[in-house]
Design a protein around this motif. Structure first.
Motif, PDB file in Angstrom:
ATOM      1  N   ARG A  92      45.764  47.306  41.249  1.00 47.39           N
ATOM      2  CA  ARG A  92      45.633  46.076  42.026  1.00 47.39           C
ATOM      3  C   ARG A  92      46.303  46.180  43.399  1.00 47.39           C
ATOM      4  NH1 ARG A  92      48.075  41.598  38.446  1.00 47.39           N
ATOM      5  NH2 ARG A  92      47.012  40.237  39.945  1.00 47.39           N
ATOM      6  N   GLN A  93      46.904  47.324  43.685  1.00 43.63           N
ATOM      7  CA  GLN A  93      47.507  47.571  45.001  1.00 43.63           C
ATOM      8  C   GLN A  93      47.281  49.049  45.338  1.00 43.63           C
ATOM      9  OE1 GLN A  93      51.809  47.568  45.471  1.00 43.63           O
ATOM     10  NE2 GLN A  93      51.676  46.075  47.134  1.00 43.63           N
ATOM     11  N   THR A 100      41.656  36.954  38.986  1.00 47.46           N
ATOM     12  CA  THR A 100      40.917  38.107  39.496  1.00 47.46           C
ATOM     13  C   THR A 100      40.124  38.737  38.362  1.00 47.46           C
ATOM     14  OG1 THR A 100      42.665  38.540  41.112  1.00 47.46           O
ATOM     15  CG2 THR A 100      41.110  40.326  40.686  1.00 47.46           C
ATOM     16  N   THR A 159      45.890  31.968  40.921  1.00 51.17           N
ATOM     17  CA  THR A 159      44.629  32.648  41.208  1.00 51.17           C
ATOM     18  C   THR A 159      44.233  33.541  40.041  1.00 51.17           C
ATOM     19  OG1 THR A 159      45.818  34.446  42.309  1.00 51.17           O
ATOM     20  CG2 THR A 159      45.021  32.628  43.689  1.00 51.17           C
ATOM     21  N   GLY A 171      50.903  45.766  50.832  1.00 52.94           N
ATOM     22  CA  GLY A 171      50.119  44.543  50.946  1.00 52.94           C
ATOM     23  C   GLY A 171      50.039  43.785  49.643  1.00 52.94           C
ATOM     24  N   ALA A 172      49.252  42.727  49.650  1.00 49.93           N
ATOM     25  CA  ALA A 172      49.146  41.844  48.497  1.00 49.93           C
ATOM     26  C   ALA A 172      48.246  42.449  47.427  1.00 49.93           C
ATOM     27  CB  ALA A 172      48.607  40.485  48.939  1.00 49.93           C
ATOM     28  N   ALA A 209      38.915  37.263  43.661  1.00 48.59           N
ATOM     29  CA  ALA A 209      38.579  38.646  43.995  1.00 48.59           C
ATOM     30  C   ALA A 209      38.072  39.318  42.734  1.00 48.59           C
ATOM     31  CB  ALA A 209      39.805  39.382  44.539  1.00 48.59           C
ATOM     32  N   ASP A 243      45.210  42.496  44.787  1.00 46.51           N
ATOM     33  CA  ASP A 243      43.867  41.943  44.574  1.00 46.51           C
ATOM     34  C   ASP A 243      43.093  41.645  45.852  1.00 46.51           C
ATOM     35  OD1 ASP A 243      44.557  42.093  41.920  1.00 46.51           O
ATOM     36  OD2 ASP A 243      44.984  39.954  41.715  1.00 46.51           O
ATOM     37  N   THR A 244      43.485  42.242  46.959  1.00 44.50           N
ATOM     38  CA  THR A 244      42.632  42.134  48.134  1.00 44.50           C
ATOM     39  C   THR A 244      41.492  43.149  47.999  1.00 44.50           C
ATOM     40  OG1 THR A 244      43.877  43.771  49.405  1.00 44.50           O
ATOM     41  CG2 THR A 244      44.608  41.468  49.545  1.00 44.50           C
ATOM     42  N   SER A 245      40.459  43.007  48.809  1.00 42.18           N
ATOM     43  CA  SER A 245      39.315  43.910  48.709  1.00 42.18           C
ATOM     44  C   SER A 245      39.717  45.357  48.975  1.00 42.18           C
ATOM     45  CB  SER A 245      38.217  43.477  49.690  1.00 42.18           C
ATOM     46  OG  SER A 245      38.727  43.457  51.023  1.00 42.18           O
ATOM     47  N   ALA A 246      40.727  45.555  49.817  1.00 43.11           N
ATOM     48  CA  ALA A 246      41.175  46.920  50.120  1.00 43.11           C
ATOM     49  C   ALA A 246      42.068  47.483  49.035  1.00 43.11           C
ATOM     50  CB  ALA A 246      41.919  46.938  51.460  1.00 43.11           C
ATOM     51  N   ASN A 247      42.624  46.617  48.198  1.00 40.31           N
ATOM     52  CA  ASN A 247      43.614  47.070  47.217  1.00 40.31           C
ATOM     53  C   ASN A 247      43.077  47.177  45.798  1.00 40.31           C
ATOM     54  OD1 ASN A 247      45.970  47.807  48.476  1.00 40.31           O
ATOM     55  ND2 ASN A 247      46.762  45.728  48.618  1.00 40.31           N
TER      56      ASN A 247
END
Length: 659
Positions: free
Chosen positions: A161-162, A120, A118, A167-168, A93, A170-174
């Protein structure tokens, strides 16, 4: 824990032990029971328990970075590592990216998850050159230095990062990045100083921003300076060293009296790639008047009180000086000073330029004065500090619209320096200053060898040769340069009389090196506060290298070549009333004996103890110490120079580099 920025121990020749010398890497050590327990008396350096090293500077595919990596920062439990590297890594991400930067490969900031394996990308690889990351305790926030690739603007970015709070990571939404400097919350004249990628040696300490473990406080080193890199002030002639010579020397005389009105047009040029929005027209002080300010083309898309200086399109300010009203007309050479101050929505447009006009009534059309004029009395200034060594003026003589200029350059407010300038001519030596920024101090305690004797105010220069002609003689002018505030100031040194006066401006620009704090979670909207202060709230000169306690209440920083600890909330109730500031870099023994210099502070989570390093001095190796109520040497187990200490949040463990 505070940012650990030593990837591996170095061998004596500077190479990385057990690794290729062509590439630096970031290693994460897992399941490390004890690096070094402090502060009991220490014997040999010991590592107990099972230590597992993993490569942190790698992509999500496990491929190592093919370029130097460094400046690691850890989350409190070691799950996440942030680091800087120019390498292009495979990532799962990334924050939003700009268009391609072409072949340019900037330094980027990454976050590596040790458990998930992972990686980022946390910086815009096509927009900024990023380094010096710092991470909050849970790894959610990462702050770093960023320099615009095309604009050159230095800023501090923070990545959440959140961002949604659930949620987790490093998602696109976070993933959300925000620039927290370059806005109305900055202290006036704030300039972010660039952080060198290799700023990891000696006792300079960490550069770049620092996040507290709870993520509520952001601290960063900055400079307060009236000089704006992206906004220049110029005129046809007469601008040098942030000083504008308003009227050519010797032109304001008519029959022994100063007269006439003189006009100068200043041009503002924007060298950045974005508009600089000024808040209203410049403010002019002193015996000067602003009679016009226009930008070309005029802007209509902003409030009437705001003018935008578009890149490539200048703004001009017209300033008038009335010599008839401002010059004494009594046969005496004097200097009149003022400022032209610009304000703006961002630091790019905040500047202060000194305006100077010289009134000279010595070049008369009828007859020359036959009596020596008495110069104005100097301002009452503090005595010269003892032990200063004189150095030649760092900036060579310049020409400022016909008047000689010696520019001492930028000097730290509160850190006086002694400079010498060659002086020659025929006539009386006279000096004028409106404040104590430049002081004519006469002979120093230890004059410079090989130079002419020291000058003193009122001294007569010049000798008569065998033919009966007067010839110039020389002396050495010693000047105490001690700026009083963040601005540019000029003094006037003249030699002469009887119609022949040589004038020299002596200019200095005062700056401050400070540590600034901002509060989260919205750092960009908070007001920046200078926290590198003494117990009375006064800034301590030359501050930098901040280290924060877990909740941001206590800050350790370097200033005046020592390490200090400041309590930002003396009541401990969040009221924010500043408390005591104490020097922390005391050597072991009774009282507080200070080393020659100290740096690299790292404070424990509760703020009760501070680790610091001292550089090598003579036959003594650089060492690492821990200070609580007393000081303990902790680097006795190293066999060479030791440096760069890093504390754990609970204060029980210390890591450092030793050669």
């Amino acid at each position: 824990m505070p940012r650990g920025h030593r990837p591996a121990a170095r061998s004596h020749d500077g190479g990385l032990t057990g690794m290729t010398r062509r590439t630096r890497a970031v290693l994460a050590a897992g399941l490390l029971v004890t690096l070094f327990a402090a502060p009991p008396a220490l014997g040999a350096l010991q590592v107990t328990g099972r230590t597992e090293f993993r490569l942190a500077s790698a992509g999500s595919d496990g491929v190592p970075a093919g370029a130097d990596s460094g400046q690691p920062a850890l989350s409190a439990n070691g799950t996440y590592t942030a680091f800087a590297s120019p390498a292009t890594l495979n990532v799962g991400a990334s924050v939003p990216q700009s268009a391609s930067a072409g072949s340019f490969q900037p330094t980027k900031v990454y976050a590596r998850g040790r458990l998930a394996g992972t990686t980022t990308l946390l910086s815009d690889a096509a927009g900024v050159d990023a380094d010096a990351p710092s991470m909050s305790g849970d790894g959610r926030l990462v702050a770093y230095d960023a320099v615009g690739i095309f604009s050159g603007t230095k800023q501090i970015d923070v990545v959440n990062r959140q961002a949604t709070g659930r949620g987790a990571f490093d998602t696109s939404a976070n993933l959300a990045v925000s620039t927290v400097t370059g806005n109305a919350g900055d202290p006036h004249y704030q300039r972010i100083t660039a952080c060198s990628f290799f700023n990891e040696s000696g006792t300079r300490g960490g550069c770049g921003p620092q996040l507290s473990a709870d993520g509520g406080t952001l601290a960063y080193p900055a400079q307060l300076s009236p000089v704006v890199p992206n906004l220049s002030v110029s005129t046809g002639e007469g601008v040098s060293g942030n000083v504008v010579d308003f009227v050519p020397f010797g032109t304001m005389t008519l029959g022994g009296a100063s007269a006439g009105t003189f006009t100068v047009t200043l041009r503002y040029s924007n060298f950045s790639n974005t508009p600089i929005q000024l808040i209203g027209p410049p403010v002019v002080t002193g015996p000067f008047q602003l009679t016009g300010f226009t930008c070309n083309p005029p802007t209509s898309d902003v409030a009437p009180s705001v003018q935008a200086i578009v890149p490539g399109q200048p703004c001009t300010a017209t300033i008038v000086f009335d010599a008839s009203q401002s010059c004494p007309g009594n046969g005496q050479t004097v200097v009149r000073t003022g400022d032209i101050v610009t304000d703006a929505t961002t630091a790019d447009g905040q500047s202060d330029t000194e305006l100077v006009a010289t009134c000279s009534a010595n070049q008369q059309t009828s007859s020359f004065p036959t009596t020596t004029q008495t110069p104005p009395p100097p301002p009452a200034c503090a005595p010269e500090p003892a032990g200063l060594s004189a150095a030649p003026a760092p900036f060579g003589d310049g020409d400022n619209q016909g008047t000689q200029l010696v520019d001492f350059g930028q000097a730290e407010v509160g850190r006086p320096v002694l400079e010498w300038v060659p002086v020659s001519g025929i006539g009386q030596v006279s000096f004028q200053a409106n404040d104590c920024s430049v002081q004519f101090v006469g002979a120093p305690a230890v004059p410079q060898a090989g130079l002419p004797p020291a000058c003193h105010p009122g001294q007569e220069l010049g000798t008569v040769d065998d033919s009966g002609h007067q010839v110039a003689s020389s002396c050495t002018g010693y000047f105490l340069v001690t700026p009083q505030d963040v601005n540019t100031r000029a003094a006037l040194l003249t030699v002469g009389g009887s119609g022949n006066v040589q004038a020299t401006y002596l200019a200095v620009t005062g700056v401050r090196s400070v540590v600034v704090a901002r509060h989260g979670p919205n750092f960009a909207a908070s007001q920046g506060t200078v926290i590198s202060v003494d117990g009375n709230g006064n800034p301590i000169p030359g501050a930098g290298a901040p280290s924060l306690s877990a909740n941001g209440r206590f800050v350790a920083f370097t200033a005046l070549d020592q390490v200090w600890r400041h309590d930002r909330d003396r009541a401990g109730d969040g009221s924010g009333l500043p408390g005591a500031t104490n020097v922390a870099s005391c050597l072991p023994g009774p009282g507080c004996q200070l080393p020659v210099s100290a740096g690299s502070p790292s404070i424990s989570g509760d703020g009760s103890s501070i680790a610091f390093a001292t550089p090598p001095t003579g036959s003594t190796q650089g060492q690492v110490y821990v200070r609580r109520t007393t000081t303990v040497l902790v680097s006795a187990g190293g066999n060479g120079a030791s440096q760069a200490p890093v504390r754990s949040q609970d204060g029980s463990t210390l890591a450092f580099t030793s050669f």
